[in-house]
Write a protein that holds these residues in place. Structure first.
Motif, PDB file in Angstrom:
ATOM      1  N   TRP A  64     -46.073 -83.204   0.567  1.00  0.00           N
ATOM      2  CA  TRP A  64     -47.415 -83.942   0.900  1.00  0.00           C
ATOM      3  C   TRP A  64     -47.555 -83.646   1.719  1.00  0.00           C
ATOM      4  O   TRP A  64     -48.473 -83.970   3.463  1.00  0.00           O
ATOM      5  CB  TRP A  64     -47.499 -85.631   0.963  1.00  0.00           C
ATOM      6  CG  TRP A  64     -48.283 -85.999   0.278  1.00  0.00           C
ATOM      7  CD1 TRP A  64     -49.256 -86.648   1.078  1.00  0.00           C
ATOM      8  CD2 TRP A  64     -48.462 -86.762  -1.147  1.00  0.00           C
ATOM      9  NE1 TRP A  64     -50.178 -87.385   0.041  1.00  0.00           N
ATOM     10  CE2 TRP A  64     -50.362 -87.297  -0.802  1.00  0.00           C
ATOM     11  CE3 TRP A  64     -47.990 -86.943  -2.071  1.00  0.00           C
ATOM     12  CZ2 TRP A  64     -50.800 -88.063  -1.880  1.00  0.00           C
ATOM     13  CZ3 TRP A  64     -48.874 -87.640  -3.403  1.00  0.00           C
ATOM     14  CH2 TRP A  64     -50.060 -88.162  -2.990  1.00  0.00           C
ATOM     15  N   ASP A  65     -49.100 -82.769   1.781  1.00  0.00           N
ATOM     16  CA  ASP A  65     -50.408 -82.562   2.980  1.00  0.00           C
ATOM     17  C   ASP A  65     -51.520 -83.486   2.844  1.00  0.00           C
ATOM     18  O   ASP A  65     -52.950 -83.451   2.166  1.00  0.00           O
ATOM     19  CB  ASP A  65     -51.024 -81.315   2.394  1.00  0.00           C
ATOM     20  CG  ASP A  65     -51.670 -80.725   2.945  1.00  0.00           C
ATOM     21  OD1 ASP A  65     -52.583 -81.582   3.985  1.00  0.00           O
ATOM     22  OD2 ASP A  65     -52.819 -79.564   3.234  1.00  0.00           O
ATOM     23  N   ALA A  66     -51.022 -84.501   3.736  1.00  0.00           N
ATOM     24  CA  ALA A  66     -52.236 -85.645   3.610  1.00  0.00           C
ATOM     25  C   ALA A  66     -53.423 -85.618   3.900  1.00  0.00           C
ATOM     26  O   ALA A  66     -54.001 -86.131   3.418  1.00  0.00           O
ATOM     27  CB  ALA A  66     -51.936 -87.087   4.840  1.00  0.00           C
ATOM     28  N   PRO A  67     -53.948 -84.328   4.804  1.00  0.00           N
ATOM     29  CA  PRO A  67     -55.350 -84.221   5.158  1.00  0.00           C
ATOM     30  C   PRO A  67     -55.664 -83.780   3.780  1.00  0.00           C
ATOM     31  O   PRO A  67     -57.698 -84.275   3.936  1.00  0.00           O
ATOM     32  CB  PRO A  67     -55.175 -83.398   6.264  1.00  0.00           C
ATOM     33  CG  PRO A  67     -53.764 -83.798   6.747  1.00  0.00           C
ATOM     34  CD  PRO A  67     -52.831 -84.143   6.120  1.00  0.00           C
ATOM     35  N   ASN A  68     -55.334 -82.663   3.131  1.00  0.00           N
ATOM     36  CA  ASN A  68     -55.868 -81.909   2.323  1.00  0.00           C
ATOM     37  C   ASN A  68     -55.986 -83.130   0.754  1.00  0.00           C
ATOM     38  O   ASN A  68     -56.987 -82.588   0.579  1.00  0.00           O
ATOM     39  CB  ASN A  68     -54.861 -80.971   1.788  1.00  0.00           C
ATOM     40  CG  ASN A  68     -55.836 -80.541   0.796  1.00  0.00           C
ATOM     41  OD1 ASN A  68     -55.771 -80.192  -0.523  1.00  0.00           O
ATOM     42  ND2 ASN A  68     -56.479 -79.269   1.164  1.00  0.00           N
ATOM     43  N   ILE A  69     -55.323 -83.689   0.971  1.00  0.00           N
ATOM     44  CA  ILE A  69     -55.529 -85.049   0.045  1.00  0.00           C
ATOM     45  C   ILE A  69     -55.838 -85.729  -0.317  1.00  0.00           C
ATOM     46  O   ILE A  69     -56.828 -85.956  -1.532  1.00  0.00           O
ATOM     47  CB  ILE A  69     -53.610 -84.880  -1.232  1.00  0.00           C
ATOM     48  CG1 ILE A  69     -52.594 -84.541  -1.095  1.00  0.00           C
ATOM     49  CG2 ILE A  69     -53.861 -86.441  -2.035  1.00  0.00           C
ATOM     50  CD1 ILE A  69     -52.839 -83.629  -2.101  1.00  0.00           C
ATOM     51  N   ASP A  70     -56.238 -85.908   0.850  1.00  0.00           N
ATOM     52  CA  ASP A  70     -57.296 -87.261   1.158  1.00  0.00           C
ATOM     53  C   ASP A  70     -58.999 -86.848   0.857  1.00  0.00           C
ATOM     54  O   ASP A  70     -59.750 -87.224   0.744  1.00  0.00           O
ATOM     55  CB  ASP A  70     -56.900 -88.049   2.270  1.00  0.00           C
ATOM     56  CG  ASP A  70     -57.629 -89.090   3.019  1.00  0.00           C
ATOM     57  OD1 ASP A  70     -57.824 -90.138   1.948  1.00  0.00           O
ATOM     58  OD2 ASP A  70     -58.869 -89.195   3.483  1.00  0.00           O
ATOM     59  N   MET A  71     -58.648 -85.938   1.970  1.00  0.00           N
ATOM     60  CA  MET A  71     -60.081 -85.026   1.927  1.00  0.00           C
ATOM     61  C   MET A  71     -61.015 -84.201  -0.525  1.00  0.00           C
ATOM     62  O   MET A  71     -61.980 -84.469  -0.049  1.00  0.00           O
ATOM     63  CB  MET A  71     -60.121 -83.537   2.793  1.00  0.00           C
ATOM     64  CG  MET A  71     -61.440 -83.181   2.498  1.00  0.00           C
ATOM     65  SD  MET A  71     -61.303 -81.216   3.823  1.00  0.00           S
ATOM     66  CE  MET A  71     -60.519 -80.543   2.105  1.00  0.00           C
ATOM     67  N   THR A  72     -59.685 -83.712  -0.627  1.00  0.00           N
ATOM     68  CA  THR A  72     -59.731 -83.424  -1.796  1.00  0.00           C
ATOM     69  C   THR A  72     -60.551 -84.951  -2.474  1.00  0.00           C
ATOM     70  O   THR A  72     -61.422 -84.807  -3.593  1.00  0.00           O
ATOM     71  CB  THR A  72     -58.958 -82.363  -2.807  1.00  0.00           C
ATOM     72  OG1 THR A  72     -57.729 -83.439  -2.531  1.00  0.00           O
ATOM     73  CG2 THR A  72     -58.844 -81.538  -1.527  1.00  0.00           C
ATOM     74  N   LEU A  73     -59.648 -85.370  -2.821  1.00  0.00           N
ATOM     75  CA  LEU A  73     -60.019 -87.531  -3.297  1.00  0.00           C
ATOM     76  C   LEU A  73     -61.449 -87.206  -3.243  1.00  0.00           C
ATOM     77  O   LEU A  73     -62.005 -87.713  -4.080  1.00  0.00           O
ATOM     78  CB  LEU A  73     -58.920 -88.057  -2.758  1.00  0.00           C
ATOM     79  CG  LEU A  73     -58.949 -89.410  -4.013  1.00  0.00           C
ATOM     80  CD1 LEU A  73     -59.218 -89.554  -4.980  1.00  0.00           C
ATOM     81  CD2 LEU A  73     -57.920 -90.600  -3.015  1.00  0.00           C
TER      82      LEU A  73
ATOM     83  N   ALA B 117     -52.851 -80.966  -7.181  1.00  0.00           N
ATOM     84  CA  ALA B 117     -53.719 -81.704  -6.862  1.00  0.00           C
ATOM     85  C   ALA B 117     -54.443 -82.090  -7.917  1.00  0.00           C
ATOM     86  O   ALA B 117     -54.210 -81.931  -9.300  1.00  0.00           O
ATOM     87  CB  ALA B 117     -53.875 -80.146  -6.228  1.00  0.00           C
ATOM     88  N   PHE B 118     -55.990 -82.126  -7.449  1.00  0.00           N
ATOM     89  CA  PHE B 118     -56.576 -81.814  -8.182  1.00  0.00           C
ATOM     90  C   PHE B 118     -57.404 -80.780  -8.825  1.00  0.00           C
ATOM     91  O   PHE B 118     -57.700 -79.625  -7.859  1.00  0.00           O
ATOM     92  CB  PHE B 118     -58.360 -82.895  -7.778  1.00  0.00           C
ATOM     93  CG  PHE B 118     -58.287 -84.444  -7.384  1.00  0.00           C
ATOM     94  CD1 PHE B 118     -57.576 -85.149  -7.939  1.00  0.00           C
ATOM     95  CD2 PHE B 118     -57.111 -84.263  -5.649  1.00  0.00           C
ATOM     96  CE1 PHE B 118     -57.187 -86.477  -7.095  1.00  0.00           C
ATOM     97  CE2 PHE B 118     -57.018 -85.615  -5.246  1.00  0.00           C
ATOM     98  CZ  PHE B 118     -56.315 -86.604  -5.433  1.00  0.00           C
ATOM     99  N   SER B 119     -57.918 -80.838 -10.135  1.00  0.00           N
ATOM    100  CA  SER B 119     -58.090 -78.916 -10.556  1.00  0.00           C
ATOM    101  C   SER B 119     -58.923 -78.810  -9.893  1.00  0.00           C
ATOM    102  O   SER B 119     -59.097 -77.697 -10.764  1.00  0.00           O
ATOM    103  CB  SER B 119     -57.796 -79.668 -12.093  1.00  0.00           C
ATOM    104  OG  SER B 119     -59.087 -81.061 -12.108  1.00  0.00           O
TER     105      SER B 119
END
Length: 284
Positions: free
Chosen positions: A84-93, A220-222
């Motif tokens: 889980w890439d926490a910085p990336n998921i949080d930013m893209t969310l 991830a987010f599409s």
């Protein structure tokens, strides 16, 4: 081979699934503190590989780590690994909902853990894989409530790799690649699930792992994961399609799931606010 960028050699969590009796002692920790850790953390990737090779040669080059090295005479246990890439998921969310995430709009790690473990199949079946889930996070100088978040993750069964974030460009991408390399060396990676929309650093190494026999799933987010959607080798799942991942539907309209009659996509920023900031930059 698992591609690795040139530069520093990062630490990587040793983590389960090595049995506790086979783990080397961790100097300077009391017995009680060691018992609370889900896994010891070695000083470096080299140190971790040294505990796994037991006399077999280790490739010298930073980009020549084996994706599925088989130790002679030692069978490799199967492993399903979640990264889980926490910085990336949080930013893209934040990007896809156009706002700072709240408790209601953040992903539920308990439901994601259940989905991941269910995907590993019956644990009593012959040859069933071991499972491991790891969250990688940058920790700012003022961590705030992150301590409670980290402890909650550990309580859900996740290992957490936390790196201090002292500079804006500090990241944990290499740490994730290092840990995948460690696990590919110690186990037969049956399934690798990567929660990240970062195609710049992950597209090439993940596709190479598929070529070498690992089932790789990108979640991830599409809107921001074109590298995985367009890949002929990677399986892509939108994070909102993971059962129970969110308490309520996110405020987004996915271009890969538009209603037949179309949909209006509202602006995420006031038109006047944008023009004001645009003019300010232009007038400098």
């Amino acid at each position: 081979m698992i591609g690795r960028r040139a530069g520093r050699r990062a630490t990587a969590p040793a983590g389960p699934p090595r049995p506790p009796e086979l783990r080397p002692p961790v100097p300077g920790r009391t017995e009680e503190r060691s018992a609370r850790q889900t896994a010891p953390v070695p000083d470096s990737l080299d140190a971790e590989l040294a505990t796994l090779t037991d006399g077999e040669p280790v490739p010298d080059g930073p980009s020549s780590l084996p994706a599925a090295a088989v130790a002679e005479g030692r069978p490799q246990p199967a492993l399903d690994l979640l990264i889980w890439d926490a910085p990336n998921i949080d930013m893209t969310l934040s990007t896809v909902i156009g706002a700072r995430p709240t408790a209601a709009s953040r992903p539920r790690f308990d439901a994601i853990a259940a989905w991941f473990v269910d995907g590993a199949g019956d644990p009593t079946a012959p040859g069933a894989p071991e499972v491991e889930a790891c969250v990688f996070a940058n920790i700012p100088p003022q961590p705030g409530t992150l301590q409670r978040w980290v402890e909650a993750l550990r309580g859900f069964g996740y290992s957490v790799f936390a790196r201090p974030k002292s500079q804006p460009d500090d990241d944990i991408d290499q740490d994730m690649l290092d840990h995948i390399a460690v696990r590919a060396h110690s186990h037969r990676l049956r399934r690798l699930v990567v929660f990240s929309g970062d195609g710049r650093n992950f597209a090439e190494p993940l596709e190479q792992m598929v070529r070498e026999g690992t089932h790789v799933v990108v979640v991830a987010f599409s809107e921001v994961a074109g590298y995985a959607i367009s890949s002929e080798l990677l399986e892509f799942i939108d994070i909102e399609d993971v059962p129970g991942a969110f308490v309520e539907p996110l405020d987004r309209v996915r271009l890969d799931a538009l209603p037949p009659d179309g949909a209006w996509l509202r602006p995420t920023r006031s038109l006047r606010d944008f023009v004001s900031s645009f003019n300010a930059r232009r007038d400098r």
